[in-house]
Design a protein around this motif. Structure first.
Motif, PDB file in Angstrom:
ATOM      1  N   SER A 120      -1.595   4.415   1.968  1.00  0.00           N
ATOM      2  CA  SER A 120      -2.938   4.975   1.860  1.00  0.00           C
ATOM      3  C   SER A 120      -3.613   4.464   0.598  1.00  0.00           C
ATOM      4  CB  SER A 120      -2.864   6.498   1.806  1.00  0.00           C
ATOM      5  OG  SER A 120      -4.116   7.042   1.459  1.00  0.00           O
TER       6      SER A 120
ATOM      7  N   LYS B 298      -5.984   6.065  -0.781  1.00  0.00           N
ATOM      8  CA  LYS B 298      -6.384   7.233  -1.559  1.00  0.00           C
ATOM      9  C   LYS B 298      -5.223   8.125  -1.976  1.00  0.00           C
ATOM     10  CE  LYS B 298     -11.066   7.223   0.004  1.00  0.00           C
ATOM     11  NZ  LYS B 298     -12.200   7.950   0.454  1.00  0.00           N
ATOM     12  N   LEU B 299      -4.133   8.133  -1.223  1.00  0.00           N
ATOM     13  CA  LEU B 299      -3.030   9.050  -1.512  1.00  0.00           C
ATOM     14  C   LEU B 299      -1.866   8.400  -2.258  1.00  0.00           C
ATOM     15  CD1 LEU B 299      -2.902  10.894   1.927  1.00  0.00           C
ATOM     16  CD2 LEU B 299      -4.062  11.616  -0.162  1.00  0.00           C
ATOM     17  N   ASP B 300      -1.610   7.131  -2.017  1.00  0.00           N
ATOM     18  CA  ASP B 300      -0.456   6.450  -2.609  1.00  0.00           C
ATOM     19  C   ASP B 300      -0.846   5.709  -3.885  1.00  0.00           C
ATOM     20  OD1 ASP B 300       1.337   7.239  -0.560  1.00  0.00           O
ATOM     21  OD2 ASP B 300       0.523   5.674   0.738  1.00  0.00           O
ATOM     22  N   ASN B 301      -1.251   6.452  -4.903  1.00  0.00           N
ATOM     23  CA  ASN B 301      -1.776   5.855  -6.136  1.00  0.00           C
ATOM     24  C   ASN B 301      -0.783   4.967  -6.868  1.00  0.00           C
ATOM     25  OD1 ASN B 301      -4.254   7.126  -5.789  1.00  0.00           O
ATOM     26  ND2 ASN B 301      -3.562   8.958  -6.837  1.00  0.00           N
TER      27      ASN B 301
END
Length: 73
Positions: free
Chosen positions: A56, A58-61
């Motif tokens: 992702s 947005k989620l897997d920074n």
């Protein structure tokens, strides 16, 4: 400062899915260096991680790092 993922998404080339041209993709294959929509992300996952590693935007920074930008640059 902007995150690496934000900089990737701001690139005009990344405004559409690299597979189907759907607008505003929020996923990417980190080994294929292509942004993809949610539907295509599902297809990429079905291929297996030996073919496409989906993350992702947005989620897997922790995935979106400066070294990755150097590879894709």
């Amino acid at each position: 400062p902007k995150t690496v993922a934000m900089r990737i998404l701001e690139n005009p080339c990344n405004k559409v899915c690299g597979d189907c041209n759907a607008a505003n993709p929020e996923w990417a294959s980190v080994n294929l260096l292509v942004v993809i929509c949610q539907a295509c992300a599902g297809h990429h996952r079905a291929l297996g991680t030996n073919v496409s590693k989906v993350r992702s935007m947005k989620l897997d920074n922790n995935v979106w790092t400066e070294p990755l930008m150097q590879v894709s640059g």
